[in-house]
Design an enzyme around this catalytic site. Structure first.
Site: not given
Length: 357
Positions: A26, A58, A100, A182, A301, A324
């Site tokens: 997001c 999303a 998505q 969600y 990760l 990330r």
């Protein structure tokens, strides 16, 4: 090529040039759901960086389905034009654009992290949320409205309509968001779903909404359209959704024509005790791949080329889904190829900077 990370992977008739996927992340940078130049540069730079599949954040199927008022959306035809510009650019770089489709349910109408915490008041653009049951995410939040049958049918129609717009916008892969607490996940988990009708109680009832969404999306897509479902393999909480149910669901989804399970975890309850560490969600992907016989994507990760390669070589996943690390380094795929000794094409505009093997 000797590395699996840079071997192609097929989703139906779509060939990904490598196994690196940009995870939905997001950006909280939209107004009224519209994509803008930030999204073009954000997603486009990951395509320049060499990722095989690039999935949007999303993308809300309805205004009330947004996580925040600043979420990306695809609930009206006017959203298509800018999204088409983005998918065209991604395709020009040799990458595949995915979207998505999402509904936040009770976790909707919240502030982005840099604007505050908690629910957005109506006076500041917030709205009443909906869920499987009238149970708030946090005790101090307003309880969501429990969706009635008419509301459930609207959600299903919204996903189907969003899928139709996604195809017009040029997306080659559609992912249904059924993870991270969600709306669809709220129906899956007994911690958030305490219904007594055909959408609650038994495992078969709790997965009903997801299966109906899958069926509705498939009904508006061509047979060759790849379909992915992202799930949370476990709630990391007692008496919640767990890996055994995820394996069972994944086998059903595979039989319903879903091409890949994007395996994440958590997000349903605030008190989850998550054991975080490098590759911490890979065992979930590995188990689903082995026991359900489904293709899977692993996320969580994964930050190093050798680490990603090992996951694939061990047969624990088919795709490496990264978040990330691709924010830190949009050109991770180019750098990873060099580390693994693979000679892959760079954008011609950048070729003079390509390091020698």
């Amino acid at each position: 090529m000797s590395s699996m990370l840079f071997t192609p992977f097929k989703l139906k008739n779509i060939s990904l040039k490598n196994r690196i996927v940009v995870s939905p992340m997001c950006q909280y940078s939209s107004e009224d759901g519209f994509a803008n130049d930030w999204h073009l540069v954000h997603l486009g730079s990951r395509a320049v960086g060499g990722a095989g599949l690039i999935i949007t954040e999303a993308t809300a199927v309805s205004p009330e389905g947004r996580i925040s008022p600043q979420d990306l959306g695809i609930w009206k035809d006017e959203h298509i034009e800018k999204l088409k510009q983005i998918t065209d650019f991604v395709s020009e770089q040799g990458s595949v654009a995915g979207i998505q489709l999402a509904h936040a349910g009770r976790k909707a109408s919240t502030f982005p992290a840099w604007k505050g915490r908690g629910q957005v008041p109506a006076a500041q653009g917030g709205w009443k949320t909906v869920s499987a049951s009238a149970i708030p995410f946090l005790p101090n939040e307003d309880a969501p409205l429990e969706l009635d049958r008419e509301g459930i049918q609207k959600v299903i129609r919204d996903f189907a309509s969003a899928a139709e717009r996604s195809l017009k916008a040029g997306f080659k892969v559609i992912e249904i968001h059924a993870a991270h607490g969600y709306l669809v996940h709220q129906f899956l988990s007994p911690l958030s779903n305490q219904r007594t009708d055909e959408y609650g109680g038994s495992f078969e009832n709790r997965i009903r909404l997801l299966l109906e969404i899958v069926s509705a999306v498939k009904s508006v897509c061509p047979d060759e359209q790849p379909l992915v479902v992202r799930i949370s393999a476990t709630d990391w909480a007692e008496n919640g959704w767990d890996t055994d149910q995820s394996v069972k669901l994944s086998e059903i989804l595979k039989n319903e024509g879903v091409d890949l399970i994007d395996v994440s975890s958590g997000g349903l309850v605030s008190y989850a005790k998550i054991q975080v560490g490098p590759s911490y969600q890979v065992p979930f992907s590995a188990r689903i791949k082995k026991e359900a016989g489904a293709a899977t994507g692993a996320v969580g990760l994964i930050t190093e080329a050798a680490q990603a390669e090992e996951i694939l070589q061990n047969g624990e996943a088919d795709l490496i889904v990264m978040a990330r690390e691709l924010l830190r380094d949009p050109y991770f795929p180019l750098h990873a190829a060099h580390k693994l000794g693979e000679d892959i094409a760079w954008p011609i505009q950048y070729d003079r900077a390509k390091p020698a093997l």
